[in-house]
Design a protein around this motif. Sequence first.
Motif, PDB file in Angstrom:
ATOM      1  N   ALA A 113     -34.403  37.669  -2.522  1.00  0.00           N
ATOM      2  CA  ALA A 113     -34.688  37.741  -1.133  1.00  0.00           C
ATOM      3  C   ALA A 113     -33.994  38.948  -0.670  1.00  0.00           C
ATOM      4  O   ALA A 113     -34.500  39.587   0.165  1.00  0.00           O
ATOM      5  N   ALA A 114     -32.683  39.085  -0.917  1.00  0.00           N
ATOM      6  CA  ALA A 114     -31.843  40.212  -0.780  1.00  0.00           C
ATOM      7  C   ALA A 114     -31.722  40.369   0.771  1.00  0.00           C
ATOM      8  O   ALA A 114     -31.944  41.404   1.467  1.00  0.00           O
ATOM      9  N   GLY A 115     -31.750  39.397   1.572  1.00  0.00           N
ATOM     10  CA  GLY A 115     -31.638  39.298   2.810  1.00  0.00           C
ATOM     11  C   GLY A 115     -32.867  39.508   3.621  1.00  0.00           C
ATOM     12  O   GLY A 115     -32.820  39.560   4.894  1.00  0.00           O
ATOM     13  N   ARG A 116     -33.967  39.607   3.099  1.00  0.00           N
ATOM     14  CA  ARG A 116     -35.311  40.081   3.804  1.00  0.00           C
ATOM     15  C   ARG A 116     -36.290  38.636   4.280  1.00  0.00           C
ATOM     16  O   ARG A 116     -36.764  38.838   5.056  1.00  0.00           O
ATOM     17  N   TRP A 117     -35.974  37.497   3.696  1.00  0.00           N
ATOM     18  CA  TRP A 117     -36.378  36.291   3.955  1.00  0.00           C
ATOM     19  C   TRP A 117     -35.469  35.187   3.911  1.00  0.00           C
ATOM     20  O   TRP A 117     -34.475  35.230   3.106  1.00  0.00           O
ATOM     21  N   ASP A 118     -35.879  34.235   4.757  1.00  0.00           N
ATOM     22  CA  ASP A 118     -34.865  32.903   4.555  1.00  0.00           C
ATOM     23  C   ASP A 118     -35.511  31.815   3.445  1.00  0.00           C
ATOM     24  O   ASP A 118     -34.885  31.176   2.707  1.00  0.00           O
ATOM     25  N   SER A 119     -37.005  31.827   3.649  1.00  0.00           N
ATOM     26  CA  SER A 119     -37.520  30.700   2.833  1.00  0.00           C
ATOM     27  C   SER A 119     -39.019  31.230   2.325  1.00  0.00           C
ATOM     28  O   SER A 119     -39.336  32.223   2.821  1.00  0.00           O
ATOM     29  N   THR A 120     -39.502  30.564   1.244  1.00  0.00           N
ATOM     30  CA  THR A 120     -40.676  30.994   0.557  1.00  0.00           C
ATOM     31  C   THR A 120     -41.494  30.064   0.496  1.00  0.00           C
ATOM     32  O   THR A 120     -41.384  28.786   0.060  1.00  0.00           O
ATOM     33  N   VAL A 121     -42.780  30.230   0.920  1.00  0.00           N
ATOM     34  CA  VAL A 121     -43.934  29.397   0.927  1.00  0.00           C
ATOM     35  C   VAL A 121     -45.115  30.080  -0.016  1.00  0.00           C
ATOM     36  O   VAL A 121     -45.525  31.253   0.315  1.00  0.00           O
ATOM     37  N   VAL A 122     -45.648  29.160  -0.758  1.00  0.00           N
ATOM     38  CA  VAL A 122     -46.372  29.875  -1.943  1.00  0.00           C
ATOM     39  C   VAL A 122     -47.839  29.212  -1.220  1.00  0.00           C
ATOM     40  O   VAL A 122     -47.779  27.850  -1.077  1.00  0.00           O
ATOM     41  N   VAL A 123     -48.909  30.005  -1.151  1.00  0.00           N
ATOM     42  CA  VAL A 123     -50.161  29.191  -0.748  1.00  0.00           C
ATOM     43  C   VAL A 123     -51.268  29.765  -1.846  1.00  0.00           C
ATOM     44  O   VAL A 123     -51.523  30.789  -2.235  1.00  0.00           O
ATOM     45  N   THR A 124     -51.644  28.878  -2.584  1.00  0.00           N
ATOM     46  CA  THR A 124     -52.784  28.891  -3.692  1.00  0.00           C
ATOM     47  C   THR A 124     -54.066  27.882  -3.336  1.00  0.00           C
ATOM     48  O   THR A 124     -53.832  27.026  -2.532  1.00  0.00           O
ATOM     49  N   HIS A 125     -55.254  28.500  -3.807  1.00  0.00           N
ATOM     50  CA  HIS A 125     -56.293  27.343  -3.572  1.00  0.00           C
ATOM     51  C   HIS A 125     -56.211  26.346  -4.693  1.00  0.00           C
ATOM     52  O   HIS A 125     -56.096  25.254  -4.516  1.00  0.00           O
ATOM     53  N   PHE A 126     -55.974  26.740  -5.769  1.00  0.00           N
ATOM     54  CA  PHE A 126     -55.917  25.544  -7.101  1.00  0.00           C
ATOM     55  C   PHE A 126     -54.541  25.113  -7.128  1.00  0.00           C
ATOM     56  O   PHE A 126     -53.478  25.795  -6.510  1.00  0.00           O
ATOM     57  N   ALA A 127     -54.375  24.180  -7.878  1.00  0.00           N
ATOM     58  CA  ALA A 127     -53.287  23.237  -7.690  1.00  0.00           C
ATOM     59  C   ALA A 127     -52.136  23.807  -8.631  1.00  0.00           C
ATOM     60  O   ALA A 127     -52.711  24.138  -9.963  1.00  0.00           O
ATOM     61  N   PRO A 128     -50.736  23.593  -8.344  1.00  0.00           N
ATOM     62  CA  PRO A 128     -49.928  24.323  -9.388  1.00  0.00           C
ATOM     63  C   PRO A 128     -49.346  23.146 -10.341  1.00  0.00           C
ATOM     64  O   PRO A 128     -48.403  23.416 -11.295  1.00  0.00           O
ATOM     65  N   SER A 129     -49.965  21.986 -10.305  1.00  0.00           N
ATOM     66  CA  SER A 129     -49.582  20.949 -11.221  1.00  0.00           C
ATOM     67  C   SER A 129     -50.427  19.861 -11.539  1.00  0.00           C
ATOM     68  O   SER A 129     -51.234  19.420 -10.506  1.00  0.00           O
ATOM     69  N   LEU A 130     -50.331  19.055 -12.381  1.00  0.00           N
ATOM     70  CA  LEU A 130     -51.031  18.028 -12.865  1.00  0.00           C
ATOM     71  C   LEU A 130     -50.819  16.805 -11.932  1.00  0.00           C
ATOM     72  O   LEU A 130     -51.576  15.950 -11.765  1.00  0.00           O
ATOM     73  N   ARG A 131     -49.615  16.860 -11.113  1.00  0.00           N
ATOM     74  CA  ARG A 131     -48.971  15.934 -10.202  1.00  0.00           C
ATOM     75  C   ARG A 131     -50.355  15.972  -9.101  1.00  0.00           C
ATOM     76  O   ARG A 131     -50.287  15.083  -8.555  1.00  0.00           O
TER      77      ARG A 131
ATOM     78  N   ILE B 124     -42.900  26.132  -9.285  1.00  0.00           N
ATOM     79  CA  ILE B 124     -42.838  25.493  -7.819  1.00  0.00           C
ATOM     80  C   ILE B 124     -41.432  25.437  -7.721  1.00  0.00           C
ATOM     81  O   ILE B 124     -40.989  25.494  -6.341  1.00  0.00           O
ATOM     82  N   ALA B 125     -40.581  25.185  -8.596  1.00  0.00           N
ATOM     83  CA  ALA B 125     -38.863  25.310  -8.140  1.00  0.00           C
ATOM     84  C   ALA B 125     -38.565  26.545  -7.729  1.00  0.00           C
ATOM     85  O   ALA B 125     -37.304  26.652  -6.987  1.00  0.00           O
ATOM     86  N   ARG B 126     -39.299  27.347  -7.628  1.00  0.00           N
ATOM     87  CA  ARG B 126     -38.527  28.923  -7.178  1.00  0.00           C
ATOM     88  C   ARG B 126     -39.106  29.310  -5.477  1.00  0.00           C
ATOM     89  O   ARG B 126     -38.939  30.007  -4.977  1.00  0.00           O
ATOM     90  N   ALA B 127     -39.952  28.162  -5.141  1.00  0.00           N
ATOM     91  CA  ALA B 127     -40.294  28.110  -3.879  1.00  0.00           C
ATOM     92  C   ALA B 127     -39.881  27.037  -3.048  1.00  0.00           C
ATOM     93  O   ALA B 127     -39.371  26.114  -3.756  1.00  0.00           O
ATOM     94  N   ASP B 128     -39.749  27.220  -1.705  1.00  0.00           N
ATOM     95  CA  ASP B 128     -39.457  26.086  -1.024  1.00  0.00           C
ATOM     96  C   ASP B 128     -40.396  25.056  -0.614  1.00  0.00           C
ATOM     97  O   ASP B 128     -40.310  24.037  -0.309  1.00  0.00           O
ATOM     98  N   LEU B 129     -41.626  25.833  -0.470  1.00  0.00           N
ATOM     99  CA  LEU B 129     -42.967  25.084  -0.170  1.00  0.00           C
ATOM    100  C   LEU B 129     -44.381  25.563  -0.958  1.00  0.00           C
ATOM    101  O   LEU B 129     -44.276  26.603  -0.820  1.00  0.00           O
ATOM    102  N   TRP B 130     -44.877  24.448  -1.533  1.00  0.00           N
ATOM    103  CA  TRP B 130     -46.189  25.354  -1.899  1.00  0.00           C
ATOM    104  C   TRP B 130     -47.335  24.520  -1.500  1.00  0.00           C
ATOM    105  O   TRP B 130     -47.299  23.282  -1.506  1.00  0.00           O
ATOM    106  N   LEU B 131     -48.307  25.311  -0.921  1.00  0.00           N
ATOM    107  CA  LEU B 131     -49.431  24.537  -0.270  1.00  0.00           C
ATOM    108  C   LEU B 131     -50.599  24.923  -0.930  1.00  0.00           C
ATOM    109  O   LEU B 131     -50.844  26.015  -1.663  1.00  0.00           O
ATOM    110  N   HIS B 132     -51.571  23.986  -1.221  1.00  0.00           N
ATOM    111  CA  HIS B 132     -52.762  24.227  -1.883  1.00  0.00           C
ATOM    112  C   HIS B 132     -53.973  23.423  -1.593  1.00  0.00           C
ATOM    113  O   HIS B 132     -53.761  22.314  -0.773  1.00  0.00           O
TER     114      HIS B 132
END
Length: 268
Positions: free
Chosen positions: A164-182, A205-213
Amino acid sequence: MKLQLLSDLHLETETFDPEPAPGADLLVLAGDIDARWDGYARFAGWPVPVLVVAGNHEFDGRELHDAWPALRATCARHGLQLLQREATTVTTADGHRVRFVGATRWSDFDLFGAAQRERAMRAAGYFMRLMAATRGGQPFDAAGVRDEGLACRAWLEQALATPAAGRWDSTVVVTHFAPSLRSADPRYGRQPGTASFCSADDDLIARADLWLHGHLHCRHDYTVDRPGRRPARVVCQARGLQAKGEADGHDPLRLIEVWRPGRLQESD
């Protein structure tokens, strides 16, 4: 930051009138909004910024290479921002900087490991025939989807490794396909076709704060532990098809909160 999330509206066949969620800072459209693209006009003039990640059905009957710039132009015409292997940072009025990392994340069919890849790709043939898209003038088949999926995976891995280097506080990933068998649809569970809907991106997933799909016509909200940090959260808010009862219980006005660093994860 509070988000409204919509996906799998399938406005090419479904009757649904989207409304802004009171209190939302931003709307995320996570794919399969309208195979004809006409439905994107409904989000023009939305009271908050709108981010779009394309779903597989956005390319039904289209040439992939031509469709991407055309879809981007359609979104821009309506004041929407399309993300495909791209990131953007949005700052709220109170100074919360949230980076959104977006990609369709096509399947690579490795959900069950390399040994099951061929079987998963054979199962995908049915979906690709229905999609009837082309890529470089050739049928967009499972092999083409895997190529696109691997490119998405590589881009996501690099983006999520960027400090982040101070450029953002949180990360949200948005994909259409799901990131996990869960995220698999409980109606179908573990079968070769599930690899056409979910990817084995659990390590990302652990590298993001929130993952939307989207993509799965069901709802999910689960967390992934991160030692020493609050858990990452995965949310699917897909509507699905009313005729199949998939839209029952869907709450289009639900808000999903992106927590500031240091605050404990809370449920909605």
